[in-house]
Scaffold this motif. Structure first.
Motif, PDB file in Angstrom:
ATOM      1  N   PHE A 273       0.353  -0.881  -0.012  1.00  9.66           N
ATOM      2  CA  PHE A 273      -0.514  -0.041  -0.162  1.00  9.66           C
ATOM      3  C   PHE A 273       1.017   1.175  -0.382  1.00  9.66           C
ATOM      4  N   VAL A 274       2.505   1.587   0.744  1.00  8.69           N
ATOM      5  CA  VAL A 274       3.527   2.268   1.421  1.00  8.69           C
ATOM      6  C   VAL A 274       3.866   2.597  -0.390  1.00  8.69           C
ATOM      7  N   VAL A 275       4.318   1.327  -1.086  1.00 13.30           N
ATOM      8  CA  VAL A 275       4.790   1.667  -2.240  1.00 13.30           C
ATOM      9  C   VAL A 275       4.341   2.100  -3.554  1.00 13.30           C
ATOM     10  N   TRP A 276       2.648   1.302  -3.419  1.00 10.27           N
ATOM     11  CA  TRP A 276       1.828   2.063  -4.749  1.00 10.27           C
ATOM     12  C   TRP A 276       0.906   2.824  -4.824  1.00 10.27           C
ATOM     13  N   LEU A 277       0.384   2.702  -3.779  1.00  6.93           N
ATOM     14  CA  LEU A 277      -0.719   4.169  -3.119  1.00  6.93           C
ATOM     15  C   LEU A 277       0.360   5.666  -2.721  1.00  6.93           C
ATOM     16  N   GLY A 278       0.683   5.517  -0.546  1.00  4.91           N
ATOM     17  CA  GLY A 278       0.758   6.404  -0.246  1.00  4.91           C
ATOM     18  C   GLY A 278       2.273   7.065  -0.748  1.00  4.91           C
ATOM     19  N   LEU A 279       2.941   5.789  -0.760  1.00  8.99           N
ATOM     20  CA  LEU A 279       4.191   7.105  -0.869  1.00  8.99           C
ATOM     21  C   LEU A 279       4.187   7.850  -2.087  1.00  8.99           C
ATOM     22  N   PRO A 280       3.802   7.046  -3.452  1.00  3.83           N
ATOM     23  CA  PRO A 280       3.538   7.385  -4.719  1.00  3.83           C
ATOM     24  C   PRO A 280       2.509   9.641  -4.962  1.00  3.83           C
ATOM     25  N   ALA A 281       1.491   8.951  -4.056  1.00  2.00           N
ATOM     26  CA  ALA A 281       0.666  10.520  -3.667  1.00  2.00           C
ATOM     27  C   ALA A 281       1.396  11.707  -3.112  1.00  2.00           C
ATOM     28  N   LEU A 282       2.256  11.184  -1.719  1.00  3.63           N
ATOM     29  CA  LEU A 282       3.125  11.589  -1.067  1.00  3.63           C
ATOM     30  C   LEU A 282       4.256  12.273  -1.816  1.00  3.63           C
ATOM     31  N   LEU A 283       4.729  11.380  -2.646  1.00  9.18           N
ATOM     32  CA  LEU A 283       5.718  12.445  -4.064  1.00  9.18           C
ATOM     33  C   LEU A 283       5.466  13.337  -4.497  1.00  9.18           C
ATOM     34  N   PHE A 284       4.003  12.728  -5.599  1.00 11.21           N
ATOM     35  CA  PHE A 284       3.535  13.579  -6.534  1.00 11.21           C
ATOM     36  C   PHE A 284       3.619  14.903  -6.013  1.00 11.21           C
ATOM     37  N   SER A 285       2.060  14.743  -4.683  1.00 11.24           N
ATOM     38  CA  SER A 285       2.452  16.462  -4.439  1.00 11.24           C
ATOM     39  C   SER A 285       3.708  17.220  -3.813  1.00 11.24           C
TER      40      SER A 285
ATOM     41  N   THR B  10       6.503  17.909  -5.433  1.00 12.23           N
ATOM     42  CA  THR B  10       6.666  18.032  -6.442  1.00 12.23           C
ATOM     43  C   THR B  10       6.190  19.165  -6.582  1.00 12.23           C
ATOM     44  N   ALA B  11       4.668  18.653  -7.132  1.00 12.24           N
ATOM     45  CA  ALA B  11       3.850  19.300  -8.201  1.00 12.24           C
ATOM     46  C   ALA B  11       3.916  20.455  -7.264  1.00 12.24           C
TER      47      ALA B  11
ATOM     48  N   PRO C 240       7.356  11.890  -8.473  1.00 13.38           N
ATOM     49  CA  PRO C 240       7.745  12.903  -8.699  1.00 13.38           C
ATOM     50  C   PRO C 240       8.249  13.522  -9.955  1.00 13.38           C
ATOM     51  N   LEU C 241       8.283  12.306 -11.219  1.00  9.08           N
ATOM     52  CA  LEU C 241       8.489  12.456 -12.505  1.00  9.08           C
ATOM     53  C   LEU C 241       7.483  14.056 -12.700  1.00  9.08           C
ATOM     54  N   LEU C 242       6.475  13.228 -12.384  1.00  6.25           N
ATOM     55  CA  LEU C 242       4.746  13.694 -13.021  1.00  6.25           C
ATOM     56  C   LEU C 242       4.380  14.982 -11.899  1.00  6.25           C
ATOM     57  N   GLY C 243       4.408  14.889 -11.154  1.00  5.40           N
ATOM     58  CA  GLY C 243       4.890  16.401  -9.737  1.00  5.40           C
ATOM     59  C   GLY C 243       5.326  17.255 -10.517  1.00  5.40           C
ATOM     60  N   ALA C 244       6.460  17.188 -10.774  1.00  4.60           N
ATOM     61  CA  ALA C 244       7.706  18.074 -10.882  1.00  4.60           C
ATOM     62  C   ALA C 244       6.805  18.528 -12.881  1.00  4.60           C
ATOM     63  N   ALA C 245       6.940  17.623 -13.172  1.00  4.60           N
ATOM     64  CA  ALA C 245       5.608  18.392 -14.616  1.00  4.60           C
ATOM     65  C   ALA C 245       4.634  19.001 -14.558  1.00  4.60           C
ATOM     66  N   TRP C 246       3.626  18.668 -13.465  1.00  3.56           N
ATOM     67  CA  TRP C 246       2.510  19.285 -13.194  1.00  3.56           C
ATOM     68  C   TRP C 246       2.847  20.725 -12.644  1.00  3.56           C
ATOM     69  N   ALA C 247       4.078  20.488 -11.883  1.00  5.06           N
ATOM     70  CA  ALA C 247       4.745  22.528 -11.710  1.00  5.06           C
ATOM     71  C   ALA C 247       5.466  23.291 -12.397  1.00  5.06           C
ATOM     72  N   PHE C 248       6.137  22.683 -13.266  1.00  3.75           N
ATOM     73  CA  PHE C 248       6.317  23.393 -14.633  1.00  3.75           C
ATOM     74  C   PHE C 248       5.384  23.826 -14.979  1.00  3.75           C
TER      75      PHE C 248
END
Length: 309
Positions: free
Chosen positions: A38-50, A52-53, A175-183
């Motif tokens: 759950f952490v690897v596939w849902l929780g941590l990706p959500a945190l990383l995206f948020s 960086t975004a 995080p790559l998607l989050g950075a793209a969203w931020a830019f």
């Protein structure tokens, strides 16, 4: 000491809850693995995206602090990686050990500790350090692991397999998607922001409970190498960071103290997540996390005494 205890005791509480739940069979033998998924596939990706975004990239650009914290972190990771790769012959296991030695618990301990010690301004260096740990160090470890897993397939095939595996890994893609969203400069919808916040908030408690569940099980792998990893994390990394921040760069006191404090944090749960995700022996990693968290009671207290006015 009371400041450090106030931050660390909830961590031990969550680990203890997981330990008790497994020992009393309230949670079954597969609970640690499933919670970690759950952490690897849902929780941590959500945190990383948020993270960086929504990052303020202009505020993040603090060259001296970036160099001091990243220098100490990468120095310890690369030294451990090289030594363990030479002694074990496994790039995968060496990468996880290197991560155990260099991965600071900036999220759950670093942020509240910096705010308590440095005031509200301490949030900025803590967030920068969190991004460096989860995006740079974590990403580098994942790349090394994938290279190690695919290295026997020939250079051309290995490169394709590594790139494919990385593009399928949520901890790299998020995080790559989050950075793209931020830019892109697009405002995040309130519903999406709340969705990510809820998922991300579950990351640390679930990871710590999962660690407690794992510690309660009979350990099948070797764990005698934990203390050298702890020494690298709690002693060598702060020393390297101190040398860069105070001697080489002579940073302003606020940023120098922040870099030193964040570099001295114990090992976070990231290495344990990767060990479980790639189905490697996690006994050594789990003990490194536990022992470094206990040892940081002393080392962080000494650093707090040294930097206090």
């Amino acid at each position: 000491m009371s400041t450090v205890l106030n931050v660390l005791l909830p961590i031990f509480g969550l680990i203890l809850v997981g330990y008790i739940c497994r020992r009393t069979n309230r949670l079954g033998p597969t609970a640690a693995s499933e919670m970690n998924r759950f952490v690897v596939w849902l929780g941590l990706p959500a945190l990383l995206f948020s993270l960086t975004a929504k990052a303020d990239w202009a505020q993040i650009w603090q060259p001296g602090f970036l160099l001091a914290f990243t220098g100490g972190m990468l120095a310890v990771f690369l030294v451990t990686l090289a030594y363990r790769w030479k002694t074990t012959g496994s790039l995968v296991d060496a990468s996880i050990d290197g991560l155990s030695a260099g991965y600071a618990n900036t999220g759950y301990i670093g942020i509240p500790l910096c705010v308590l010690v440095l005031g509200e301004d301490g949030m900025a260096p803590a967030l920068i350090a969190s991004l460096l740990v989860v995006c740079v160090l974590f990403g580098l470890a994942v790349v090394c692991i994938e290279v190690g897993l695919q290295s026997k397939k020939g250079l051309g095939g290995a490169i394709v397999q590594v790139v494919t595996a990385l593009l399928k890994n949520p901890l790299v893609v998020a995080p790559l998607l989050g950075a793209a969203w931020a830019f892109g400069g697009v405002q995040m919808p309130a519903a999406l922001d709340e969705f990510l916040r809820l998922l991300g908030a579950a990351t640390v408690p679930c990871a710590l409970v999962s660690l407690g569940l794992f510690l309660a099980q009979r350990q099948s792998g070797p764990s005698e190498g934990a203390w050298p990893l702890v020494a690298l994390k709690l002693v060598l990394q702060p020393l390297v960071t101190w040398f860069i921040a105070f001697v080489l760069l002579d940073l302003p006191p606020f940023w120098a103290h922040a870099a030193l404090l964040l570099s001295a944090l114990p090992t976070g749960t990231g290495p344990f997540m990767l060990a479980e995700y790639y189905q490697r022996q996690a006994a050594l990693v789990s003990r490194a996390i536990l022992f470094s968290t206990l040892g940081s009671l002393l080392t962080l207290s000494l650093i707090l005494l040294a930097i206090s006015p």
